[in-house]
Design a protein around this motif. Structure first.
Motif, mmCIF file in Angstrom:
data_model
loop_
_atom_site.group_PDB
_atom_site.id
_atom_site.type_symbol
_atom_site.label_atom_id
_atom_site.label_comp_id
_atom_site.label_asym_id
_atom_site.label_seq_id
_atom_site.Cartn_x
_atom_site.Cartn_y
_atom_site.Cartn_z
ATOM 1 N N SER A 140 0.769 -1.272 -0.409
ATOM 2 C CA SER A 140 0.021 -0.112 -0.048
ATOM 3 C C SER A 140 0.826 0.968 0.269
ATOM 4 O O SER A 140 1.828 1.241 0.274
ATOM 5 C CB SER A 140 -0.760 0.457 1.330
ATOM 6 O OG SER A 140 -0.006 0.148 2.165
ATOM 7 N N LYS A 141 0.067 1.892 -0.877
ATOM 8 C CA LYS A 141 0.789 3.460 0.047
ATOM 9 C C LYS A 141 1.484 3.938 0.961
ATOM 10 O O LYS A 141 2.707 4.631 1.093
ATOM 11 C CB LYS A 141 -0.149 4.204 -0.912
ATOM 12 C CG LYS A 141 0.797 5.708 -1.162
ATOM 13 C CD LYS A 141 1.421 6.131 -2.342
ATOM 14 C CE LYS A 141 1.941 7.405 -2.168
ATOM 15 N NZ LYS A 141 2.744 8.248 -1.187
ATOM 16 N N HIS A 142 0.567 3.663 1.693
ATOM 17 C CA HIS A 142 0.837 3.885 3.623
ATOM 18 C C HIS A 142 2.012 3.564 4.160
ATOM 19 O O HIS A 142 2.757 3.433 4.135
ATOM 20 C CB HIS A 142 0.369 3.591 3.821
ATOM 21 C CG HIS A 142 0.320 3.824 5.469
ATOM 22 N ND1 HIS A 142 -0.172 5.425 6.487
ATOM 23 C CD2 HIS A 142 0.288 3.540 6.804
ATOM 24 C CE1 HIS A 142 0.323 4.843 7.406
ATOM 25 N NE2 HIS A 142 0.519 4.033 7.813
ATOM 26 N N TRP A 143 2.274 2.215 4.025
ATOM 27 C CA TRP A 143 3.065 0.945 4.006
ATOM 28 C C TRP A 143 4.512 1.301 2.822
ATOM 29 O O TRP A 143 5.627 1.635 4.131
ATOM 30 C CB TRP A 143 3.174 -0.584 3.497
ATOM 31 C CG TRP A 143 3.928 -1.588 4.002
ATOM 32 C CD1 TRP A 143 4.202 -1.441 5.336
ATOM 33 C CD2 TRP A 143 5.261 -1.774 3.202
ATOM 34 N NE1 TRP A 143 5.126 -2.958 5.015
ATOM 35 C CE2 TRP A 143 5.825 -2.138 3.850
ATOM 36 C CE3 TRP A 143 5.770 -1.025 1.731
ATOM 37 C CZ2 TRP A 143 7.435 -2.719 3.202
ATOM 38 C CZ3 TRP A 143 7.217 -1.507 1.515
ATOM 39 C CH2 TRP A 143 7.767 -2.344 1.719
ATOM 40 N N GLU A 144 4.535 1.309 2.360
ATOM 41 C CA GLU A 144 5.774 2.334 1.377
ATOM 42 C C GLU A 144 6.158 3.760 1.667
ATOM 43 O O GLU A 144 7.678 3.827 1.603
ATOM 44 C CB GLU A 144 5.364 2.513 -0.116
ATOM 45 C CG GLU A 144 4.990 1.527 -0.971
ATOM 46 C CD GLU A 144 5.234 1.567 -2.058
ATOM 47 O OE1 GLU A 144 4.649 2.684 -3.109
ATOM 48 O OE2 GLU A 144 5.392 0.520 -3.411
ATOM 49 N N ASP A 145 5.142 4.502 2.419
ATOM 50 C CA ASP A 145 5.694 6.127 2.366
ATOM 51 C C ASP A 145 6.310 5.915 3.988
ATOM 52 O O ASP A 145 7.458 6.708 4.244
ATOM 53 C CB ASP A 145 4.878 6.846 3.169
ATOM 54 C CG ASP A 145 3.988 7.423 1.661
ATOM 55 O OD1 ASP A 145 4.771 7.038 0.675
ATOM 56 O OD2 ASP A 145 2.617 7.529 1.567
ATOM 57 N N ASP A 146 6.092 4.513 4.937
ATOM 58 C CA ASP A 146 6.719 5.058 6.504
ATOM 59 C C ASP A 146 8.213 3.490 6.460
ATOM 60 O O ASP A 146 8.832 3.989 6.920
ATOM 61 C CB ASP A 146 5.451 3.856 6.849
ATOM 62 C CG ASP A 146 4.631 4.011 7.584
ATOM 63 O OD1 ASP A 146 4.334 5.688 7.864
ATOM 64 O OD2 ASP A 146 3.208 3.734 8.145
ATOM 65 N N THR A 276 10.628 -1.273 -3.769
ATOM 66 C CA THR A 276 9.883 0.019 -3.048
ATOM 67 C C THR A 276 11.274 0.860 -3.600
ATOM 68 O O THR A 276 12.051 2.457 -3.546
ATOM 69 C CB THR A 276 9.476 -0.277 -2.059
ATOM 70 O OG1 THR A 276 7.807 -0.860 -1.758
ATOM 71 C CG2 THR A 276 8.940 1.465 -0.922
#
Length: 287
Positions: A140-146, A276
Protein backbone atom coordinates in the motif's frame (compact mmCIF):
# COMPACT_ATOMS: atom_id res chain seq x y z
CA UNK A 1 70.36 99.32 -50.28
CA UNK A 2 68.62 97.99 -47.23
CA UNK A 3 65.37 99.55 -48.35
CA UNK A 4 65.74 97.93 -51.75
CA UNK A 5 66.23 94.52 -50.19
CA UNK A 6 63.17 95.00 -47.99
CA UNK A 7 61.05 95.96 -51.00
CA UNK A 8 62.32 92.95 -52.93
CA UNK A 9 61.55 90.69 -49.97
CA UNK A 10 58.04 92.12 -49.70
CA UNK A 11 57.46 91.61 -53.42
CA UNK A 12 58.54 87.94 -53.10
CA UNK A 13 56.25 87.40 -50.15
CA UNK A 14 53.32 88.97 -52.02
CA UNK A 15 54.08 86.74 -55.00
CA UNK A 16 54.20 83.63 -52.80
CA UNK A 17 50.98 84.67 -51.12
CA UNK A 18 49.23 85.09 -54.45
CA UNK A 19 50.47 81.68 -55.59
CA UNK A 20 49.20 80.15 -52.36
CA UNK A 21 45.80 81.75 -52.82
CA UNK A 22 45.67 80.56 -56.42
CA UNK A 23 46.64 77.03 -55.34
CA UNK A 24 44.07 77.10 -52.56
CA UNK A 25 41.40 78.22 -55.01
CA UNK A 26 42.38 75.46 -57.42
CA UNK A 27 42.33 72.94 -54.57
CA UNK A 28 38.83 74.05 -53.57
CA UNK A 29 37.65 73.76 -57.17
CA UNK A 30 39.12 70.27 -57.42
CA UNK A 31 37.43 69.26 -54.17
CA UNK A 32 34.12 70.60 -55.39
CA UNK A 33 34.52 68.70 -58.64
CA UNK A 34 35.48 65.51 -56.78
CA UNK A 35 32.55 65.87 -54.40
CA UNK A 36 30.16 66.34 -57.30
CA UNK A 37 31.64 63.32 -59.07
CA UNK A 38 31.44 61.25 -55.92
CA UNK A 39 27.80 62.17 -55.35
CA UNK A 40 27.03 61.35 -58.94
CA UNK A 41 28.86 58.03 -58.71
CA UNK A 42 27.10 57.19 -55.45
CA UNK A 43 23.75 57.99 -57.01
CA UNK A 44 24.57 55.78 -59.96
CA UNK A 45 25.80 53.00 -57.66
CA UNK A 46 22.67 53.22 -55.54
CA UNK A 47 20.51 53.09 -58.64
CA UNK A 48 22.54 50.17 -59.92
CA UNK A 49 22.18 48.31 -56.61
CA UNK A 50 18.44 48.92 -56.63
CA UNK A 51 18.20 47.60 -60.16
CA UNK A 52 20.33 44.60 -59.22
CA UNK A 53 18.18 43.88 -56.20
CA UNK A 54 15.08 44.16 -58.34
CA UNK A 55 16.56 41.71 -60.80
CA UNK A 56 17.50 39.26 -58.06
CA UNK A 57 14.00 39.20 -56.61
CA UNK A 58 12.34 35.99 -57.67
CA UNK A 59 15.53 34.57 -59.18
CA UNK A 60 16.36 30.91 -58.91
CA UNK A 61 18.73 29.46 -56.34
CA UNK A 62 21.51 29.18 -58.94
CA UNK A 63 23.22 32.36 -57.77
CA UNK A 64 22.88 31.38 -54.14
CA UNK A 65 24.61 28.07 -54.77
CA UNK A 66 27.29 29.79 -56.82
CA UNK A 67 28.03 32.11 -53.91
CA UNK A 68 28.08 29.26 -51.39
CA UNK A 69 30.23 26.98 -53.54
CA UNK A 70 32.60 29.67 -54.69
CA UNK A 71 36.11 28.18 -54.53
CA UNK A 72 38.43 29.80 -52.04
CA UNK A 73 41.46 28.99 -54.18
CA UNK A 74 40.89 29.26 -57.92
CA UNK A 75 42.80 26.88 -60.19
CA UNK A 76 42.81 26.83 -63.96
CA UNK A 77 43.07 24.00 -66.45
CA UNK A 78 41.63 20.51 -66.70
CA UNK A 79 42.73 17.62 -64.50
CA UNK A 80 45.10 15.04 -65.95
CA UNK A 81 43.78 11.69 -64.74
CA UNK A 82 46.13 9.75 -67.01
CA UNK A 83 49.17 10.91 -65.06
CA UNK A 84 48.30 8.77 -62.03
CA UNK A 85 48.03 10.24 -58.52
CA UNK A 86 48.18 14.04 -58.29
CA UNK A 87 51.74 15.26 -58.43
CA UNK A 88 51.09 18.58 -56.69
CA UNK A 89 48.43 20.52 -54.87
CA UNK A 90 47.17 22.30 -57.97
CA UNK A 91 46.49 19.02 -59.76
CA UNK A 92 44.71 17.72 -56.68
CA UNK A 93 42.48 20.82 -56.58
CA UNK A 94 41.72 20.47 -60.31
CA UNK A 95 40.44 16.96 -59.71
CA UNK A 96 38.43 18.03 -56.69
CA UNK A 97 36.76 20.81 -58.65
CA UNK A 98 36.11 18.45 -61.57
CA UNK A 99 34.45 15.90 -59.25
CA UNK A 100 32.38 18.65 -57.63
CA UNK A 101 31.19 19.77 -61.04
CA UNK A 102 29.83 16.27 -61.75
CA UNK A 103 27.60 16.32 -58.69
CA UNK A 104 24.21 18.01 -58.95
CA UNK A 105 23.73 21.02 -56.72
CA UNK A 106 20.58 19.56 -55.20
CA UNK A 107 20.08 15.84 -54.73
CA UNK A 108 16.73 14.54 -53.55
CA UNK A 109 16.80 11.04 -52.10
CA UNK A 110 13.80 8.84 -52.69
CA UNK A 111 13.27 6.97 -49.46
CA UNK A 112 11.56 3.59 -49.54
CA UNK A 113 10.41 3.25 -45.96
CA UNK A 114 9.68 -0.46 -46.25
CA UNK A 115 13.27 -1.22 -47.20
CA UNK A 116 14.59 1.11 -44.51
CA UNK A 117 12.55 -0.60 -41.85
CA UNK A 118 13.81 -4.05 -42.83
CA UNK A 119 17.41 -2.89 -43.07
CA UNK A 120 17.39 -0.64 -39.99
CA UNK A 121 20.27 -1.20 -37.62
CA UNK A 122 19.12 -1.90 -34.08
CA UNK A 123 20.89 0.65 -31.92
CA UNK A 124 18.89 0.04 -28.74
CA UNK A 125 17.80 -3.37 -27.41
CA UNK A 126 14.10 -4.05 -27.14
CA UNK A 127 13.48 -4.00 -23.39
CA UNK A 128 10.13 -5.18 -22.14
CA UNK A 129 8.09 -3.08 -19.73
CA UNK A 130 8.19 -3.77 -16.01
CA UNK A 131 5.84 -6.66 -15.33
CA UNK A 132 2.68 -5.86 -13.43
CA UNK A 133 1.50 -8.01 -10.54
CA UNK A 134 -1.86 -8.68 -8.87
CA UNK A 135 -3.13 -5.82 -6.77
CA UNK A 136 -3.27 -7.85 -3.56
CA UNK A 137 0.49 -8.50 -3.75
CA UNK A 138 1.47 -4.85 -4.10
CA UNK A 139 2.30 -2.82 -0.99
CA UNK A 140 0.00 0.00 0.00
CA UNK A 141 0.99 3.62 -0.40
CA UNK A 142 0.94 4.07 3.39
CA UNK A 143 3.32 1.14 3.90
CA UNK A 144 5.70 2.44 1.22
CA UNK A 145 5.80 5.91 2.79
CA UNK A 146 6.52 4.51 6.27
CA UNK A 147 9.17 2.15 4.94
CA UNK A 148 10.93 4.86 2.91
CA UNK A 149 11.00 7.15 5.95
CA UNK A 150 12.60 4.39 8.02
CA UNK A 151 15.05 3.54 5.21
CA UNK A 152 16.05 7.19 4.83
CA UNK A 153 16.64 7.41 8.59
CA UNK A 154 18.82 4.29 8.41
CA UNK A 155 20.95 5.69 5.57
CA UNK A 156 21.41 8.94 7.45
CA UNK A 157 22.46 7.08 10.60
CA UNK A 158 24.97 5.01 8.63
CA UNK A 159 26.58 8.10 7.15
CA UNK A 160 26.99 9.57 10.63
CA UNK A 161 28.18 6.37 12.27
CA UNK A 162 31.89 5.99 13.02
CA UNK A 163 33.86 2.97 14.15
CA UNK A 164 33.82 4.01 17.82
CA UNK A 165 30.04 3.80 18.03
CA UNK A 166 29.75 0.48 16.19
CA UNK A 167 29.10 -1.58 19.32
CA UNK A 168 26.58 0.93 20.69
CA UNK A 169 24.24 1.00 17.69
CA UNK A 170 21.54 -1.54 18.58
CA UNK A 171 19.16 0.10 16.12
CA UNK A 172 21.46 -0.63 13.20
CA UNK A 173 22.14 -4.16 14.43
CA UNK A 174 18.41 -4.85 14.35
CA UNK A 175 18.25 -3.71 10.72
CA UNK A 176 21.24 -5.79 9.60
CA UNK A 177 20.75 -8.83 11.87
CA UNK A 178 24.40 -8.54 12.85
CA UNK A 179 26.00 -11.69 14.22
CA UNK A 180 28.68 -11.63 16.90
CA UNK A 181 31.53 -12.52 14.56
CA UNK A 182 33.73 -10.24 12.55
CA UNK A 183 34.82 -12.54 9.78
CA UNK A 184 33.83 -9.98 7.15
CA UNK A 185 33.02 -12.76 4.64
CA UNK A 186 30.44 -12.24 1.90
CA UNK A 187 28.66 -15.46 2.94
CA UNK A 188 26.00 -15.43 5.61
CA UNK A 189 24.17 -12.34 6.74
CA UNK A 190 25.80 -8.99 6.02
CA UNK A 191 27.88 -7.71 8.90
CA UNK A 192 27.57 -4.07 9.89
CA UNK A 193 31.32 -3.82 10.34
CA UNK A 194 31.83 -5.26 6.87
CA UNK A 195 29.68 -2.79 4.97
CA UNK A 196 31.01 0.15 6.97
CA UNK A 197 34.62 -0.75 6.19
CA UNK A 198 33.95 -0.65 2.44
CA UNK A 199 34.75 2.44 0.44
CA UNK A 200 32.25 4.00 -1.98
CA UNK A 201 33.65 2.20 -5.03
CA UNK A 202 33.56 -1.21 -3.33
CA UNK A 203 30.00 -0.73 -2.15
CA UNK A 204 28.73 0.18 -5.61
CA UNK A 205 30.73 -2.62 -7.26
CA UNK A 206 29.47 -5.25 -4.79
CA UNK A 207 25.90 -4.03 -5.23
CA UNK A 208 26.15 -4.40 -9.01
CA UNK A 209 27.68 -7.88 -8.61
CA UNK A 210 24.91 -8.94 -6.25
CA UNK A 211 22.24 -7.75 -8.66
CA UNK A 212 23.86 -9.62 -11.55
CA UNK A 213 23.91 -12.78 -9.43
CA UNK A 214 20.26 -12.34 -8.49
CA UNK A 215 19.21 -11.87 -12.13
CA UNK A 216 20.15 -15.50 -12.85
CA UNK A 217 17.88 -16.81 -10.06
CA UNK A 218 14.23 -17.73 -10.16
CA UNK A 219 13.60 -16.98 -6.48
CA UNK A 220 14.84 -14.46 -3.94
CA UNK A 221 16.77 -16.13 -1.11
CA UNK A 222 16.69 -14.39 2.24
CA UNK A 223 20.49 -14.05 2.36
CA UNK A 224 20.51 -12.42 -1.09
CA UNK A 225 17.81 -9.96 -0.06
CA UNK A 226 19.69 -9.07 3.14
CA UNK A 227 22.89 -8.27 1.23
CA UNK A 228 21.08 -6.22 -1.41
CA UNK A 229 19.25 -4.31 1.32
CA UNK A 230 22.47 -3.64 3.23
CA UNK A 231 24.37 -2.46 0.16
CA UNK A 232 21.49 -0.22 -0.90
CA UNK A 233 21.59 1.29 2.58
CA UNK A 234 25.25 2.31 2.26
CA UNK A 235 25.71 2.99 -1.45
CA UNK A 236 26.63 6.60 -2.15
CA UNK A 237 24.36 9.01 -3.99
CA UNK A 238 24.07 10.40 -6.58
CA UNK A 239 24.37 7.06 -8.31
CA UNK A 240 26.70 6.54 -11.23
CA UNK A 241 25.19 5.38 -14.52
CA UNK A 242 26.14 1.70 -14.10
CA UNK A 243 24.76 1.43 -10.58
CA UNK A 244 21.55 3.19 -11.59
CA UNK A 245 21.11 0.76 -14.49
CA UNK A 246 21.74 -2.18 -12.16
CA UNK A 247 19.05 -0.97 -9.76
CA UNK A 248 16.71 -0.73 -12.72
CA UNK A 249 17.50 -4.38 -13.49
CA UNK A 250 16.86 -5.23 -9.83
CA UNK A 251 13.44 -3.60 -10.03
CA UNK A 252 12.64 -5.48 -13.23
CA UNK A 253 13.73 -8.85 -11.83
CA UNK A 254 11.81 -8.41 -8.57
CA UNK A 255 8.68 -7.40 -10.49
CA UNK A 256 9.01 -10.48 -12.71
CA UNK A 257 9.28 -12.91 -9.78
CA UNK A 258 6.47 -11.15 -7.91
CA UNK A 259 4.16 -11.38 -10.94
CA UNK A 260 4.46 -15.17 -10.84
CA UNK A 261 3.31 -15.35 -7.22
CA UNK A 262 -0.27 -15.87 -6.12
CA UNK A 263 -0.03 -15.64 -2.31
CA UNK A 264 1.53 -12.93 -0.19
CA UNK A 265 4.30 -14.86 1.58
CA UNK A 266 7.67 -13.83 3.01
CA UNK A 267 9.27 -13.77 -0.43
CA UNK A 268 6.68 -11.29 -1.69
CA UNK A 269 7.46 -9.06 1.32
CA UNK A 270 11.18 -9.15 0.49
CA UNK A 271 10.43 -8.45 -3.17
CA UNK A 272 8.26 -5.49 -2.20
CA UNK A 273 11.08 -4.12 -0.04
CA UNK A 274 13.59 -4.25 -2.92
CA UNK A 275 11.03 -2.92 -5.39
CA UNK A 276 10.29 0.05 -3.14
CA UNK A 277 13.99 0.79 -2.59
CA UNK A 278 15.01 0.52 -6.23
CA UNK A 279 11.84 1.96 -7.70
CA UNK A 280 10.84 4.78 -5.37
CA UNK A 281 13.90 5.64 -3.29
CA UNK A 282 16.41 5.48 -6.14
CA UNK A 283 13.89 6.69 -8.74
CA UNK A 284 13.96 3.75 -11.16
CA UNK A 285 10.19 3.30 -11.26
CA UNK A 286 8.15 4.54 -14.22
CA UNK A 287 5.46 5.90 -11.91
Amino acid sequence: EVCYQDKEHNLQENSVGKNRLQNLGSFREVNQINSACTRHANDESAAGLENECDENVGSTSEDEFDNIQKPAFLVEGDPDFDSGPPQDGLEYLRRVRWEAAQIPKVKVAKLIKINLKSEQTVYMPMIADIVKCPEHLMPSKHWEDDFLADFSELRLALTQLDSSSLQKSNHLKRHFHVKEDNSGCFSGDPMLSTVLRMDAVSRASMLRSGIRSFESMNTLPRNECAWLYALCAVVDTPLDADTGASLRCLLRKCAQIRSEKSDCDDEVVMLNILVTISGRYFGQSDN
